[in-house]
Design an enzyme around this catalytic site. Structure first.
Site, PDB file in Angstrom:
ATOM      1  N   HIS A  48      -2.804   6.652   4.210  1.00  0.00           N
ATOM      2  CA  HIS A  48      -1.377   6.786   4.498  1.00  0.00           C
ATOM      3  C   HIS A  48      -0.844   8.091   3.912  1.00  0.00           C
ATOM      4  CE1 HIS A  48      -1.562   2.789   5.891  1.00  0.00           C
ATOM      5  NE2 HIS A  48      -0.854   2.154   4.977  1.00  0.00           N
ATOM      6  N   CYS A  51       0.810  -1.216   0.000  1.00  0.00           N
ATOM      7  CA  CYS A  51       0.000   0.000   0.000  1.00  0.00           C
ATOM      8  C   CYS A  51       0.846   1.270   0.000  1.00  0.00           C
ATOM      9  CB  CYS A  51      -0.944  -0.007   1.196  1.00  0.00           C
ATOM     10  SG  CYS A  51      -0.151  -0.346   2.781  1.00  0.00           S
TER      11      CYS A  51
END
Length: 332
Positions: free
Chosen positions: A243, A130
């Site tokens: 994130h 990710c």
């Protein structure tokens, strides 16, 4: 493949599996039948898809009969065991775990970057890490223009990257602290609420973690750039979703801010949010539940030759996982 596909989701009740279901519906993926697979403890649950309740079935070796596309997000061990079984049954697997990412026979794909690699698949296509995916959404367009040599980066990773239990742990800790109650931690080795942990994934003998090395190793494969170097520190922060990554990149060719903004402004799947005078820069709260990643805080690096510093944020559960997987399935 036929236009209307039988799709299976392995790990359907997890945080990424839930997003896969939502993403298939949101993007109008041509699903004729949806099979939801999970461990035995989830059997009996139902999940909504297009207004209908779909039962969750136990993942077994005979679960893939008639399946065209299988989206896996249940951990590397499950993928190693069941992905070949799914392929043998006639399905194409898009795997979200780390099990096949460094397998030279398995394409590792971000559709906006190396979609053509999908054609090389032998039944399994890997989704990248990710943090790598979110970073490369901004780095790769710059690489195409200026040719990246190396990056130094620090990640600020949401608890959603660990899964549904980590999200609940953060919520429980915040509630406990607000109520003056003692805090319990089971998912992470330390309290995550109002704290940051410079520790994502397991440590290697080098002192780096596996997560930190993924940026370099996976970046080389995705960008077809075998000499790319990345020194990364991955940090878990008390954010539920999305994130962020601070990147300092050094390029072979001279970089100008004007050219960098133009390149990033035309990159697919990326929004430039960069007006510090108006306090506009990428935020995980703003990037959460958004398909596009955001890039900002653009500035010439004062410590690197031909260097550019930038900040990128993206939804870990979407571009970092479920959305990327569904985009791969669309290209199939």
């Amino acid at each position: 493949m036929s236009r209307n596909l039988h799709v299976a989701i392995v790990g359907a009740t997890g945080a990424v599996g839930v997003e896969m279901i939502k993403t298939l519906e949101k993007r109008g993926f041509p699903v004729s039948r949806l099979t939801l697979l999970a461990s035995a403890k989830s059997v009996g649950k139902t999940m909504m898809f297009r207004g209908e309740a779909v039962p969750v079935l136990e993942l077994r070796e005979d679960s893939f009969a008639g399946v065209d596309v299988a989206l896996f997000s249940a951990g590397g061990g499950i993928s190693l065991k069941f992905a070949p079984i799914a392929v043998q049954a006639g399905a194409v697997v898009v795997d979200n775990s780390s099990a096949f990412r460094m397998d030279s026979a398995v394409p590792l794909v971000i559709p906006e970057i190396n979609a053509a690699d999908i054609k090389k698949n032998r039944g399994i296509i890997a989704n990248p890490n990710c943090t790598t995916a979110i970073t490369l959404m901004a780095l790769h367009p710059l690489h195409q223009e200026f040719r990246v040599k190396r990056i130094f980066a620090s990640s600020y990773q949401a608890v959603s990257g660990t899964g549904a239990q980590a999200i609940e742990e953060l919520r429980a800790q915040v509630a406990a602290i607000a109520a003056g109650q003692p805090v319990e931690n089971k998912v992470y080795p330390h309290q995550i609420a109002f704290n940051v942990l410079p520790h994502v994934d397991s440590f290697l003998d080098s002192g780096y973690t596996k997560e930190e090395m993924k940026m370099q190793n996976e970046g080389r494969r995705i960008m077809h750039h075998p000499t790319f170097k990345a020194s990364v520190t991955c940090v878990r922060v008390p954010v539920y979703r999305a994130h962020s990554v601070a990147v300092n990149a050094e390029f072979e060719r001279p970089v100008s801010l004007m050219d960098a903004r133009e390149v990033l402004g035309s990159a697919p799947g990326l929004d430039v949010v960069d007006d510090p005078a108006k306090f506009e820069y990428p935020l995980p709260l703003a990037a959460a539940e958004q398909d596009n990643c955001q890039v900002g805080r653009l500035r010439l690096d004062c410590a690197l030759d031909n260097g550019l510093a930038f900040w990128v944020a993206g939804d870990q559960l979407l571009k970092g996982a479920a959305l990327n997987a569904v985009q791969i399935a669309e290209l199939l």
